[in-house]
Every structure is written in structure tokens, then in C-alpha cells.
Motif scaffolding. Sequence first.
Motif, PDB file in Angstrom:
ATOM      1  N   ASP A 640       0.862  -1.167   0.000  1.00 34.82           N
ATOM      2  CA  ASP A 640       0.000   0.000   0.000  1.00 34.82           C
ATOM      3  C   ASP A 640       0.902   1.222   0.000  1.00 34.82           C
ATOM      4  O   ASP A 640       2.115   1.107  -0.132  1.00 34.82           O
ATOM      5  N   ASN A 641       0.332   2.366   0.127  1.00 33.24           N
ATOM      6  CA  ASN A 641       1.091   3.608   0.035  1.00 33.24           C
ATOM      7  C   ASN A 641       1.038   4.312   1.382  1.00 33.24           C
ATOM      8  O   ASN A 641      -0.030   4.742   1.824  1.00 33.24           O
ATOM      9  N   ASN A 671       0.657  -3.144  -5.806  1.00 37.68           N
ATOM     10  CA  ASN A 671      -0.658  -3.780  -5.760  1.00 37.68           C
ATOM     11  C   ASN A 671      -1.661  -3.125  -6.698  1.00 37.68           C
ATOM     12  O   ASN A 671      -2.755  -3.642  -6.894  1.00 37.68           O
ATOM     13  N   ASN A 675      -0.731   3.132  -7.696  1.00 36.94           N
ATOM     14  CA  ASN A 675       0.497   3.293  -6.915  1.00 36.94           C
ATOM     15  C   ASN A 675       1.720   3.420  -7.825  1.00 36.94           C
ATOM     16  O   ASN A 675       2.663   4.152  -7.517  1.00 36.94           O
ATOM     17  N   SER A 802      -7.826   5.467   0.736  1.00 33.12           N
ATOM     18  CA  SER A 802      -8.401   4.343   0.006  1.00 33.12           C
ATOM     19  C   SER A 802      -7.979   4.308  -1.453  1.00 33.12           C
ATOM     20  O   SER A 802      -8.029   3.260  -2.100  1.00 33.12           O
ATOM     21  N   TYR A 804      -5.141   4.263  -2.678  1.00 38.92           N
ATOM     22  CA  TYR A 804      -3.957   3.442  -2.919  1.00 38.92           C
ATOM     23  C   TYR A 804      -4.129   2.007  -2.449  1.00 38.92           C
ATOM     24  O   TYR A 804      -3.187   1.246  -2.419  1.00 38.92           O
ATOM     25  N   MET A 805      -5.350   1.650  -2.037  1.00 37.83           N
ATOM     26  CA  MET A 805      -5.586   0.319  -1.506  1.00 37.83           C
ATOM     27  C   MET A 805      -6.077  -0.620  -2.601  1.00 37.83           C
ATOM     28  O   MET A 805      -6.628  -0.202  -3.616  1.00 37.83           O
ATOM     29  N   ASN A 806      -5.893  -1.894  -2.375  1.00 39.41           N
ATOM     30  CA  ASN A 806      -6.460  -2.927  -3.239  1.00 39.41           C
ATOM     31  C   ASN A 806      -7.069  -3.961  -2.302  1.00 39.41           C
ATOM     32  O   ASN A 806      -6.424  -4.930  -1.939  1.00 39.41           O
TER      33      ASN A 806
END
Length: 911
Positions: A640-641, A671, A675, A802, A804-806
Amino acid sequence: MPNAEDLTKLPYRQSEALGRIENQVDGKYSGWLVGAEDGTEPLVLKNSIPIKLLRKDIPRRDVNNKVGLPGDLGFEFSAEGIEIGDRLELHACNGERSWLVHVRVAEQRVPAGAILQQVMKARQVAKRPDSVAIACWESSHNPIGRAHVLYNVIAKHRPAFLFSFNFSEFGTKLWAPLENENFDRIVIPWDDRHQYFSLFQMVGLHFPTIWLSKPRLPTFELAARISGKTTKLILDHDDNDHHFSKQTKADRYYGPNSVPLASYLQTGITAHTAASATLAAECDAEVVRHARAAYQYVTPPPADPEAIKIGFIGTVRPHKGLIEAARAIRVSSWNLQIPLKFHVYGDFSPASLKDELTELGVVVQDNVKTADLFGLLSTFDLVLTGFPTQGVKDESITRYQISSKIGDALAVGRPALVPYSQSVEDLDNINGVFIFHSSTFSAAIKNAMTLKTEIGLPHQFSFDGAYEAFHAAEAKATTPPISFRLLGKDTSEQALAVQNTLVLLWKQNDAGIYGRRVDQIARSYKSLFPSFRVIVLEFCHRATYDAIANQTFEFSGDAKIVSPAIDRKIARSYRDAYGVDYHTILHSTADSLNNDFISYLIEQRISPTHSTLILFPVIRFLEQVYDIISQFHCIIDIVDNQFPWSTETSKKYVGSQYFSLTSMAETLVFNSQFNVDFFKDYGMITDQDIESGRVSVISNWYSGAEVQPPEAGIGCETGFNIIYSGNMNDRIDWGLLESITLISNDITLHLVGAARRRIDALGRLTARRNVVYWGPMQESQVLNLLRSCDLAIVPHVSDEVSSYMNPLKVHMYRAMGVPVISTDVLGLTADEGLSIFPDHAGFLDAVKLAWEQHCLSGKVSRIDLPKDDENPSKHAYMKILIQSFAGREDKKRPQNDQVPGGVRELLLPLG
């Protein structure tokens, strides 16, 4: 990173940063950096590998005056392990981005300092079929002097590496004359020797030829540890070491009780070299003199034209006869009617010798560095190598010992005054060597002063001549006898054999609990390769451990399930159903982590030769172990970031670690494409990285449902059950959750996860009768809860976090056959069993429709389970790992291009 030839094209602005890497002194590089923003961080890379920063914020008034800005702008970083030609890059990080400021090509080499770095360098040398190891029993006093000569003899012709022990009673530093000498070496503290031995064995360190310096027992012990079945052994003699051993305390490893064993071990060696003819005759050895390189000197004008300077530089001991020499020089000065001045420089033992010599009018000085030795010698008119002492007590020494000062004198073209002994009889015909008895000392001085011919370095005292003798001895050398195998055998080290190992270094202290990305990678690889060891590793500072322990009473915090797991990981007793091991290194200080990590690698037999590391930044204190991880094949997974989570203060640290790891990684895995774009915009990756395949985008997948046995009686089999599982401290749309509960009282909303920072919002929900908050739960518990749920949701707000999330939870839900409804956030794409809605109305309508369909059927809603083995993300990741383990002897990815020949540094002018 940009190539050197592109530096002039970079969009530099003087307002961004100025700085430079300056000269290397005493194993450290200094430098300075000034940015437009206060607190700009210096980052230094060596061939893309981050170098440990030793100090920053050092006052540099010269720089303040030059650039016209205040502040402590200086820094220092370690030069250990830097080779001539290495590309050194200074980068600046301001928490928003990083950029290149200065490039320098190293003009000096500095031996590796960190233990693993040293051992891997030694292994690199040992892989050369013509390499030679020098084994020496002690490095803090003069025994290493002869070993250094042997090293120089070899290094001029073949790859060489010097190994020695360090006994604290002689001091803890390298022998002073060699402190700044840049030769490849490993100095092993005697008390830590088994740690080094374990590393030698782990990486398979065996030299084809070993030249043992001095027949002391520790020399044989050391040689046994770096020899293989086909290693050739040569033993060098330059003293009566059995005599010296007997003068030592009886309980010492190198003392009198060790002499019989050392003598026995010596009988198994067929090839010998010796410094003197007497030793050569006794040991059937080839003569290898104290060889030197010819010194190109310019004689300075004498400080006292009327005085003749006689000099001695070396170890000052009673048997050298320098007190007697001082008296004899005074007598000779009177006899010859010539002013003679005696200079003695070196290591005085006992220290009282310095006072006695001073009282006799001698000019004394402490140790002389090897780099300064020949320059000082050339200021002398005559070089004294010793003086005969009274009595026969030193005969056992002088019979065999030949002074290294003879070669020193000849190398600078100065006459050598040599006291007679059997060991120097054969040197009488060498031009520049004047052998004397105590009664002929004045005559020797006079003859030396009147010598008309130019003094040169004889072939036998040159490196080439010494190497010829070594080569002759090597032809006689045989492989180690059985006695050496006995010395080198340590069955306790065989308990855990070195094997192929995948180590995943996780950024937090919650691996193995929630089924996160690190767990998915570990279990997928272990399932594919059951014979491999797979270890998920975490670092935990004592303060973090204590904080977690203090929070275990909190219902909404995850400490209550994290804390017991940490204790099991520290105890090395945590293994999951797939056979993945979970370990934690508990360290008390930042500085202790380096030693703790090395000890862990040795304990677990994790070798760079058989292992790959996957790192999931940002990992606290990782900068302490850059020199360790840089020895491994490394994959960096940007899971993640961390930038959106960071404060203004922590952004520089986060950016520094990201930049360091993206620079050193062989492979970068992201991911999400979002990103990748972010890190590209930040300047950490380039189009070339992407086009070359070094960067991969691999989204999440889930493996785990197939090994989770169902548990009866979960307690929510009736009604319509909706679940959300995950971190509820961030990115949760609390209003949307409340709206779901208003659809019907027959709907039960199950919430699972930590929410300790959102207690107020959580409290408003749990006040409703159809909300059940389970608190944080382990993965296995969530899976069983999912078996009785009809719908899973992802109620995330689309914000900086959110984006940068997967979300992996979606894959977990679907693996259990539970349909998913999600808000529209990056990283998710509508698919079978996953519906995405951009607004609350659409989301709530979908939930209501699912509830109505459930009411009509009366059954738990289910979708077809996806087949885990067909998951493309899983396959792509496993392919990267397989490639990493293939061809372990291959070099790591190519290093940055070197600066074009002749260009030593590139930087912005100061104007």
C-alpha cells in the motif's frame, strides 16, 4: 535512476537542493546538503544500494558562507565496502519527492565492515579458482604484520583475502600501523568466532589455497574453518613461535599447552615458506622474505645538516636491543667524531622503554601508519634493524628471526644496519646490508656512510621474488589432513541445515492473524514448493511490544489478538496450517537490531546464497540493517502507500525508505497501477524500470478458505446477515453503515475489526439493536462467520488513503461464496459476485434487493466459488519468486551505469 550522461538534462533548480559528497577519510565520507526547505534529508546510494548515514546536522560554516544560508548542513556516511569505481549518488528527500543532487565516483577502496558484507565479499573472492586466503592468529599486534606481507605478495598476482582473530588482551583494534590500509580482511573477535564460523559454513566459504601465517593453534583453527576437501595448505614461519608460545600464560589458547597440538597439526602440512634461511633449513621451506615494493622517494633536505640520522621504525621490544643501540650510537658518534642522532618510532612494550630511550637522548614517536612508513624512512640516512643484546636468553629468537626493517630500508634505498645472527648470514653479500657485531658497530656505520653505489631492492625482497617462492611451495602443497577436519567439525551447527528459504519481512506486527497479502504470498509459495522454508519475519522494538501488551484489555483494539501471537513468534513456535513459520525479532534499541538480525539469520541458517527476501515497506528501523539486506536477492512489495498516512514530520522518513528500497530492489511489485503512477510521479521509478519488467503490478488474491474446517453453531443462522471485516480506524463511511441498519430490523450488521480511534462513531452504531460488533478477529474466525453471512460489504469512502488500496477482503468474501457490494473505490472492478455503486442510493438499493431475495428464498445467498489455482495474480507472483531462486550464482540486477571515464563527479556549480 538517470544515467550519468543525462544529468545535465535534469530539471535542476538552485532552489531545490545543492550538495556534494566530499573526500573519504578514515572509512567515512563527509558531505553537505542544503535544500529550499529546512530539514531536507540526504540519501546516499552506492551502485543503487543505500549506505548507512552515520551523522547529520553537522555544523559546516564554510558551506553557510558559500551558499548564504544558515543551518547545520553537514553529514557523514560509512564508506565501508566501497570499491574504486563505485558510483556514489547524493539524493535529497523533502517529504514530497526525491531528486539527484551529486554524483561521485569512488577513488579509494575501503574494506567491508559489517559481518555479512565481509563474509559475502570473502565468498566472492573464494569463488575464484586462483584465490588465496591468508590465515593469521592475531590482528591487534605485530603478528598481522607478516600476514600483511603475505597478503601483498599474493594480491599483486592473484585474488587474496586475509583472515585473523582478535584477542582482547592485545587490544580491540587492528594493529595501529595497518589501521588505514585498504586490504580485504575479516578480523574475528575470539569470543564471537562461532558466529563467524556459522556464517562461513552457511555460505559455503572454502578457499582453494590457504597460506597460514605462524604455526600457532588459532591459525590452524581459522584455516580449518575456511578450507574444503581440496584446499591446498601452505604454512609460513617467520619466528620461533613455539618459544613465544611458551612465554605466554598457560591457559591461553595460543600458550604453552597448545604447542603440542600445534606441532602435531603442523606435521600434516607438506608445503612451507619461511622468512629466513635458518627457518627454511629447519622447516624444509621456500624462502619468502619480508617483501616490499620499491619506493619512489625524493630525499628532503636534512633538518640538521650536521647530524647523521639513524632510524628504527617498528615494534620496540627488549630483545630488539634498542637501549643498547642508543648507548652504542653515542659511543660511535664520539669514536667517529660525527654527530649521530637516533630516532625510534613504533609500538613500545613495555611502555617504560620509551622513557629509557628519551633519557638517552633518542627522538621517540608512537606508531607509524604503513602509508607513512616509507616517506619517514627516506628521511633517515641509515636504518637500524636491531642491536645485539647481552646473554643467551634471546638466542632462541634471533637464531630464526629476520627483521622486516631490512626490506624497508632497501625499498627506500637506505643502508640497513643489521645485527649478526645465524638468520642473516646469507644476506652479507647484498648491496646496502651491513651486518655487524656489537664490537664492529662503528665500522658498520662508517662503511654504510661511505657506500658509493646506489642501493636497490633485491629480487628476493620484491613481491615478484616472494611470489615465485610461494608458487614453488604451492606446487608441494596437499589437501588438509584429517586433523584439520576435526578442528573444523562442529556438529551443533548442523542442527538446521541451510536450505532454500523465502523470507517475507512484514512492516507491522500482525502477520499470520488476518490473512493479509503477506500471508497469501507465503502460503501460496509454500503450497507450491513444500520443501522450501517460508518464513514471515517481523521486527518489534521493546517499546512497541510493551505498548501492545498495555492495550490487550481494549475490546476495539487488535492488541488482544496480536499480543499472544507476538509471544509465539518470538518463541519461534508459530506455524500455520500451510507450514509457514512466523517469527519476530524483539530488539531493545535501534542500534541492537543489526546484531539481533545477524544472530537470527545464523540461528535459522538463512543464507544469502539460498534465500530471497520480500520486503513490505515502511518497516521501522530498516535503515539499521541495509548492509544486511543488500546481500540478499530482494523483492520490494509496495503493498500500500504509506504517504497518505504520514504526518509532515514522518514523510521524510517514509520517503527515504521508499526511495532506498526502490533503488536497491531487483524487482518491484505494486498492488495497483495507481500506486505505480504515484511512485513514478514522485521520481522513484522510471519508464525504463517499467519497460524492462523490473516493475510489476499484481493485485491481491486469496488462498485460505480450502483449509478452514467449518465450525457448527456460529449463532447467526437466521435472518439476513451482512458483514464487514477490516480496519475501521480509517476510510469507513459511517453514515452508509447506519443507513444499512435502517433498511430493516431483520437485517443484522456484523462488524469485525479494530476501531479504537473511532470509538464515538462505533458507539453510535452499536447502540442499534441490529448491529453486532465482534471486535478484531483472527482470519479463521472471520471465515467461519462468513459461512453464515448472506452479504459482504465494502463501505469505504474514496479518499487519499483508500485510493492506494487494493482491498484483499473482497477476495476473502468471494472465496467463501459470499456476494459483495462495494462503494466505488480505486483498486476494485465489478466482477462476478462483486457489485460496485458510486453513490449511497445505488448501494442501499442493492443491499435492499439482496435482502428481499433472501426473504423469498429463505436460504443463505451464495455465488460460485472461484478456483484458487486459476488466479492470474497468484500465478504472476509465483513466477517472480521462481525466477528469483533460479540461477543463484548469477549476479544481481545490473548496477547503475558508471560515470563516463575521466569524469569523477557531477554537481551543480555554486556560482
